[in-house]
Each structure stands twice: as C-alpha cells, then as structure tokens.
Design a protein around this motif. Structure first.
Motif, PDB file in Angstrom:
ATOM      1  N   ASN A 304      16.902  57.914  57.287  1.00  0.00           N
ATOM      2  CA  ASN A 304      16.698  56.472  57.179  1.00  0.00           C
ATOM      3  C   ASN A 304      16.950  55.938  55.780  1.00  0.00           C
ATOM      4  O   ASN A 304      16.081  55.373  55.120  1.00  0.00           O
ATOM      5  N   GLY A 305      18.188  56.102  55.309  1.00  0.00           N
ATOM      6  CA  GLY A 305      18.617  55.449  54.088  1.00  0.00           C
ATOM      7  C   GLY A 305      18.172  56.093  52.795  1.00  0.00           C
ATOM      8  O   GLY A 305      18.328  55.494  51.729  1.00  0.00           O
ATOM      9  N   ALA A 306      17.614  57.292  52.844  1.00  0.00           N
ATOM     10  CA  ALA A 306      17.214  57.964  51.606  1.00  0.00           C
ATOM     11  C   ALA A 306      18.441  58.237  50.740  1.00  0.00           C
ATOM     12  O   ALA A 306      19.533  58.485  51.245  1.00  0.00           O
ATOM     13  N   ILE A 307      18.243  58.183  49.427  1.00  0.00           N
ATOM     14  CA  ILE A 307      19.331  58.389  48.468  1.00  0.00           C
ATOM     15  C   ILE A 307      18.996  59.597  47.610  1.00  0.00           C
ATOM     16  O   ILE A 307      17.927  59.662  46.999  1.00  0.00           O
ATOM     17  N   LEU A 308      19.909  60.550  47.549  1.00  0.00           N
ATOM     18  CA  LEU A 308      19.733  61.758  46.741  1.00  0.00           C
ATOM     19  C   LEU A 308      20.877  61.840  45.740  1.00  0.00           C
ATOM     20  O   LEU A 308      22.029  62.021  46.125  1.00  0.00           O
ATOM     21  N   ASP A 309      20.550  61.672  44.454  1.00  0.00           N
ATOM     22  CA  ASP A 309      21.551  61.808  43.397  1.00  0.00           C
ATOM     23  C   ASP A 309      21.573  63.265  42.957  1.00  0.00           C
ATOM     24  O   ASP A 309      20.869  63.644  42.022  1.00  0.00           O
ATOM     25  N   GLY A 310      22.399  64.078  43.623  1.00  0.00           N
ATOM     26  CA  GLY A 310      22.389  65.514  43.395  1.00  0.00           C
ATOM     27  C   GLY A 310      22.815  65.922  42.002  1.00  0.00           C
ATOM     28  O   GLY A 310      23.298  65.082  41.221  1.00  0.00           O
ATOM     29  N   PRO A 311      22.639  67.204  41.687  1.00  0.00           N
ATOM     30  CA  PRO A 311      22.149  68.229  42.597  1.00  0.00           C
ATOM     31  C   PRO A 311      20.647  68.106  42.838  1.00  0.00           C
ATOM     32  O   PRO A 311      19.896  67.756  41.936  1.00  0.00           O
ATOM     33  N   VAL A 312      20.249  68.414  44.076  1.00  0.00           N
ATOM     34  CA  VAL A 312      18.852  68.337  44.495  1.00  0.00           C
ATOM     35  C   VAL A 312      18.551  69.540  45.366  1.00  0.00           C
ATOM     36  O   VAL A 312      19.374  69.940  46.200  1.00  0.00           O
ATOM     37  N   ALA A 313      17.365  70.127  45.175  1.00  0.00           N
ATOM     38  CA  ALA A 313      16.883  71.212  46.044  1.00  0.00           C
ATOM     39  C   ALA A 313      15.602  70.747  46.717  1.00  0.00           C
ATOM     40  O   ALA A 313      14.691  70.243  46.050  1.00  0.00           O
ATOM     41  N   VAL A 314      15.546  70.912  48.040  1.00  0.00           N
ATOM     42  CA  VAL A 314      14.419  70.440  48.844  1.00  0.00           C
ATOM     43  C   VAL A 314      13.818  71.626  49.574  1.00  0.00           C
ATOM     44  O   VAL A 314      14.526  72.383  50.242  1.00  0.00           O
ATOM     45  N   GLY A 315      12.503  71.792  49.476  1.00  0.00           N
ATOM     46  CA  GLY A 315      11.824  72.912  50.108  1.00  0.00           C
ATOM     47  C   GLY A 315      11.668  72.744  51.607  1.00  0.00           C
ATOM     48  O   GLY A 315      11.836  71.644  52.155  1.00  0.00           O
ATOM     49  N   PRO A 316      11.332  73.832  52.311  1.00  0.00           N
ATOM     50  CA  PRO A 316      11.195  73.796  53.770  1.00  0.00           C
ATOM     51  C   PRO A 316      10.147  72.771  54.225  1.00  0.00           C
ATOM     52  O   PRO A 316       9.079  72.642  53.635  1.00  0.00           O
ATOM     53  N   ARG A 319       9.841  66.015  53.996  1.00  0.00           N
ATOM     54  CA  ARG A 319      10.422  64.819  54.600  1.00  0.00           C
ATOM     55  C   ARG A 319      10.756  63.805  53.508  1.00  0.00           C
ATOM     56  O   ARG A 319       9.873  63.381  52.769  1.00  0.00           O
ATOM     57  N   ILE A 320      12.031  63.439  53.440  1.00  0.00           N
ATOM     58  CA  ILE A 320      12.507  62.435  52.491  1.00  0.00           C
ATOM     59  C   ILE A 320      13.095  61.305  53.323  1.00  0.00           C
ATOM     60  O   ILE A 320      14.006  61.526  54.114  1.00  0.00           O
ATOM     61  N   ARG A 321      12.582  60.091  53.153  1.00  0.00           N
ATOM     62  CA  ARG A 321      12.900  59.078  54.154  1.00  0.00           C
ATOM     63  C   ARG A 321      12.774  57.661  53.584  1.00  0.00           C
ATOM     64  O   ARG A 321      12.347  57.453  52.453  1.00  0.00           O
ATOM     65  N   ASP A 322      13.188  56.704  54.380  1.00  0.00           N
ATOM     66  CA  ASP A 322      12.882  55.284  54.205  1.00  0.00           C
ATOM     67  C   ASP A 322      13.289  54.745  52.834  1.00  0.00           C
ATOM     68  O   ASP A 322      12.490  54.149  52.115  1.00  0.00           O
ATOM     69  N   TYR A 323      14.566  54.966  52.509  1.00  0.00           N
ATOM     70  CA  TYR A 323      15.167  54.357  51.319  1.00  0.00           C
ATOM     71  C   TYR A 323      14.505  54.791  50.006  1.00  0.00           C
ATOM     72  O   TYR A 323      14.515  54.046  49.028  1.00  0.00           O
ATOM     73  N   CYS A 324      13.938  55.966  49.994  1.00  0.00           N
ATOM     74  CA  CYS A 324      13.444  56.487  48.715  1.00  0.00           C
ATOM     75  C   CYS A 324      14.628  57.038  47.914  1.00  0.00           C
ATOM     76  O   CYS A 324      15.721  57.247  48.450  1.00  0.00           O
ATOM     77  N   LEU A 325      14.411  57.264  46.618  1.00  0.00           N
ATOM     78  CA  LEU A 325      15.456  57.730  45.711  1.00  0.00           C
ATOM     79  C   LEU A 325      14.994  59.012  45.023  1.00  0.00           C
ATOM     80  O   LEU A 325      13.937  59.028  44.390  1.00  0.00           O
ATOM     81  N   ILE A 326      15.790  60.071  45.152  1.00  0.00           N
ATOM     82  CA  ILE A 326      15.524  61.343  44.472  1.00  0.00           C
ATOM     83  C   ILE A 326      16.600  61.526  43.407  1.00  0.00           C
ATOM     84  O   ILE A 326      17.795  61.511  43.710  1.00  0.00           O
ATOM     85  N   GLY A 327      16.183  61.706  42.158  1.00  0.00           N
ATOM     86  CA  GLY A 327      17.118  61.768  41.050  1.00  0.00           C
ATOM     87  C   GLY A 327      17.849  63.094  40.957  1.00  0.00           C
ATOM     88  O   GLY A 327      17.516  64.080  41.612  1.00  0.00           O
ATOM     89  N   GLY A 328      18.863  63.133  40.092  1.00  0.00           N
ATOM     90  CA  GLY A 328      19.654  64.341  39.896  1.00  0.00           C
ATOM     91  C   GLY A 328      18.863  65.435  39.200  1.00  0.00           C
ATOM     92  O   GLY A 328      17.918  65.176  38.458  1.00  0.00           O
ATOM     93  N   HIS A 329      19.263  66.684  39.472  1.00  0.00           N
ATOM     94  CA  HIS A 329      18.594  67.867  38.933  1.00  0.00           C
ATOM     95  C   HIS A 329      17.099  67.852  39.256  1.00  0.00           C
ATOM     96  O   HIS A 329      16.256  68.156  38.407  1.00  0.00           O
ATOM     97  N   THR A 330      16.790  67.490  40.493  1.00  0.00           N
ATOM     98  CA  THR A 330      15.407  67.443  40.958  1.00  0.00           C
ATOM     99  C   THR A 330      15.170  68.548  41.977  1.00  0.00           C
ATOM    100  O   THR A 330      16.015  68.820  42.827  1.00  0.00           O
ATOM    101  N   THR A 331      14.008  69.178  41.873  1.00  0.00           N
ATOM    102  CA  THR A 331      13.543  70.127  42.883  1.00  0.00           C
ATOM    103  C   THR A 331      12.233  69.619  43.458  1.00  0.00           C
ATOM    104  O   THR A 331      11.314  69.273  42.699  1.00  0.00           O
ATOM    105  N   VAL A 332      12.148  69.538  44.771  1.00  0.00           N
ATOM    106  CA  VAL A 332      10.872  69.242  45.426  1.00  0.00           C
ATOM    107  C   VAL A 332      10.525  70.423  46.327  1.00  0.00           C
ATOM    108  O   VAL A 332      11.390  71.034  46.938  1.00  0.00           O
TER     109      VAL A 332
END
Length: 464
Positions: A304-316, A319-332
């Motif tokens: 749903n419109g989430a934005i990921l400015d990679g590189p990004v690593a996401v754990g198992p 949930r990333i959703r609803d037009y949120c923004l994850i910055g580059g070189h981010t690990t969650v």
C-alpha cells in the motif's frame, strides 16, 4: 624463503567484555551478539571462519554469556565455551582460549564487523611467512590515534604498538594469528598496557597488544597485515550505523541477480528499481516504490504505497505499509510494524512498532514502541555535530553524531521530540509532549509537567 607451514584450523573468539562504552545496547546482551543486517556479529564471524577452513572454535565468554550462546545456537560448528571469571583484559581472555585449543590459532574480537577477505589475507600471509604472531592493522583515516591501540609498521613488520597514542597512522584491529609457542607471552602479560605515552593512564587490564610488544622486545618477528576490506569495531553506539552501511554495501557487491522464492507475491503495480532477494511467503504490494536493492525476510510484507530508498534489509514477518518511508542503508528486524506516514532510517532490531507519523533516524533496540508523531531532530541550528559524553569523556562521533539511540524495551508517548544525539536507556519511557535534551538513564520515565489555567468563558465575553 620461509618454509610453508600448515594452515590454521582453530580460532579463539573473544566475547567476554562488559562493553560499557556501547551503552545502551550492552545492557541486555554482550555486544558481540548485537545484530548487523539482522545477523549477530559473533554469528557472522563464526560463519566466515568456517568458510575459511576453521574447524575448531573456542568462544571466551563473561557478562552476557547467554546472548552469545543464543547467537551461536545454530552455528555450522559447535563452539567450545570458556568462561572468563572476571573481564580482566583481552590477554587473559585469549590465554584461556589458547589453552583450551592448544594449537596455532586465529584470535578475533567478537565485536568486530570485518570483511572475510581481511581474515583470509591474514591467514595466507601468516602461513607464508611463518612468524610467531601476526596482527591485522587498518589505516586510521580521520580517526584520532588517541582513541585506539596504535600500530607502527614498517612494510609488513610490526615495529611496536602504543595504547591511545598521540601519533601514528595505523591501528590494531583486534584480529591476530598466533603460533602455539606464543602462549607464554600471554601467560606472563603484566596485567596493564605499559606501552603508552608519558602521562597516559592505562586501566588495570591485561591487553593483547602488550603481549605483542613483549614479543617484539624479545626480537621475535611480528607480521603486520593491512586489512584490504572494511573493518568496524563496535566500540560505541554510532559504530552500529557505520557497520550496517559497510556490511550492506558488501552484500550488494556480492549480490548476483535476483533470488525470489516461488511463494512470494509481487504486484504488477509495484515500482522496482533495484535487485530483490525475497523469502518465502513475502508480499510486495500495489503502489509500492523500491529504489534500490532489497532483502526481504520470510513472511515480510511491503504494501500500500510504502517507499523504500534502498538498499534496505527487512527481517522476517515485518510489515511495512501505508505510505511509510524507509531510508537508504536501513535495516529493520523481524516482526516489526512501520505504518501510516512513518519515516525510519538507520537500524532497528526485532519487534519495533512505528505505527503513525513518526520520524526516526538512528538505532533502535528490541521491542521499542514509538508513540504517534514521535520525532527525532537530527539537524542543529548551528549545523554542527553533537558532542557526546562516553563514560565522562567528551567525543564527537564521525558517523551518526546527531542520530537518536533508543535502548531495548523503551517507549515514547505521542508527540515526543528527541533532540540530536540523545540516548534513551533500557526499560525507559519518554512521555507525551516531552522535548528531550538530555540522555535518559536505564529504568527511568521522563514526563512533562503541564501547568493549566482555567477561567470562565462563554457568549457573554463577546457582549451577548
């Protein structure tokens, strides 16, 4: 030409220190167990050692032992654990590991993020040259020599070392190769770093570098091998951000093509401008924008419109959703939630909730809950970098000086504002509406005391 010796097949990993300069992330774990790109440092290190032919590993543990054991529970080889009763220094810790293995060994600090090529280079040169000991070294660059154990090489020969020196261009990396015959130099370590500048004040700890200096003083050749790849010592909180960036960049360089699990679902309406490594049962939904490489753990979703400015690593399961923004070189980490209008950049561990309108940059420990509209200020009016106090000493970090650092199991209320470079301790709370200008110790709550004035009001005030 020196005789070519048998390759090293054993390693000692040091994970016994208290790591007090790493606060607040040393409270619930030994810092060697801190995850970088969702893999604990010590596990990443042991995996690399196995890849390089190491068959036996002794892990020296102390405070936080349980976290180290948990990190290595499914490692490709079963380590031998050796307990250091008191954290009295790296030389005594190394001695315990060397005695347990009783053979030529690699000795590595467990709290380093280091390129596998560094370890390989040290092992190869040590095998070719056959000295009593070898040390991995690294150029200091913009860092101050006063902050490190300094190495003075000439070519590939180590001429000497000095603790927190006033000069020098290289530092020791905490990675050594040793012959079994080097053991007496650790057994006879004086229990203090004597090789310091005049006026220096070394703590009463047995330091491995002093054992190297004893070898040099006895005329034993000690090899100095410059690290060809990245190497980050996680000594202080801001080193987390640096290590995360270096490891993620290395992962991107090693990435060949894409790996997408057959059970993953990727919507045709997603805009993808990078390479994907997508696990089982993942979802990349409609209107999602991915602007760089993405590693997505099993069961994770970006919708749903989430934005990921990679590189990004996401754990198992995250949930990333609803037009949120994850910055580059981010690990969650795993099982987190990043929701409507939230912005996050940096490193977050497992089960971080960032539901509504937050703006967070920095490092976030495990199971942190951000109240809606929590904001981290990261630019100062003077455009400068925040001066920190680490164990009472003033320091200006080279990386992440203005980031925010949240300890494990803390939380914020709605509209909390965290000013640049502040740390929030473990089990602590920053209440609603608080503007936080100072670090918060562990197990504290900071609340805003509001003064209200109530008086009569109504239509008569307007002349009715």
């Amino acid at each position: 030409m020196p005789m070519r010796l048998e390759p090293i097949r054993a390693a000692v990993v040091l994970a016994a220190g208290r790591g007090t300069r790493f606060w607040p992330y040393n409270v619930v774990r030994q810092k060697a167990a801190f995850p970088i790109v969702n893999v604990p440092l010590v596990r990443r290190l042991v995996d690399d050692l196995v890849q390089l032919g190491i068959e036996r590993v002794a892990v020296v543990v102390g405070p936080g032992e349980a976290s180290v054991r948990a990190a290595l529970r499914t490692a490709p080889i079963q380590p031998v654990y050796v307990r250091q009763p008191e954290p009295t220094g790296t030389a005594t810790a190394a001695l315990l590991g060397l005695q347990a293995l009783d053979q030529d060994c690699l000795v590595v600090s467990g709290d380093v993020a280091t390129d596998r090529g560094n370890l390989a280079r040290l092992l190869i040169r040590f095998q070719e040259e056959g000295p009593l000991a070898a040390a991995l070294i690294q150029p200091l660059g913009p860092e101050r020599p006063q902050d490190w154990l300094v190495a003075f090489p000439e070519g590939e020969r180590l001429l000497g070392v000095e603790g927190h020196s006033r000069g020098g261009s290289f530092r020791l990396c905490g990675v050594y190769a040793l012959r079994a015959a080097a053991l007496p130099y650790f057994r006879d370590n004086p229990g203090i770093m004597r090789q310091v500048p005049v006026g220096g004040m070394p703590p009463l700890e047995a330091e491995m570098a002093q054992s190297l200096q004893m070898m040099i003083d006895d005329g034993e050749p000690v090899l100095a091998v410059e690290a060809p790849g990245y190497h980050v010592d996680l000594d202080k909180p801001w080193h987390i951000l640096e290590a995360n960036r270096q490891v993620m960049d290395a992962m991107a360089r090693e990435m060949v093509g894409e790996v997408i699990h057959p059970t993953a679902r990727i919507h045709d309406g997603a805009e993808i401008q990078g390479r994907l490594a997508v696990g089982a049962n993942c979802v990349i939904g409609n209107r999602v924008s991915i602007r760089g490489d993405l590693w997505l753990g099993d069961g994770a979703s970006v919708i749903n419109g989430a934005i990921l400015d990679g590189p990004v690593a996401v754990g198992p399961g995250t949930r990333i959703r609803d037009y949120c923004l994850i910055g580059g070189h981010t690990t969650v980490g795993a099982r987190g939630v990043y929701g409507h209008g939230a912005e996050f950049s940096g490193v977050a561990l497992d089960r971080v909730y960032c539901y509504h309108y937050c703006e967070i940059w920095g490092v976030v420990g495990e199971a942190v809950d951000f109240g809606a509209a929590t904001v981290c200020g990261n630019l100062r009016f003077d455009d400068g970098e925040t001066v920190w106090r680490v164990r009472g000493r003033q320091e200006t970090p080279l990386h992440g000086a203005n980031a925010a650092y949240f300890g494990d199991f803390c939380r914020t209320g709605v509209n909390a504002i965290i000013m640049p470079g502040r740390r929030v301790g473990v089990y602590s709370c920053v209440g609603p509406g608080v503007v936080l200008y100072e670090d918060v110790p562990d197990r504290q709550v900071v609340m805003l005391r509001q003064e209200l004035t109530t008086r009569p009001w109504g239509p008569e005030r307007y002349g009715w």
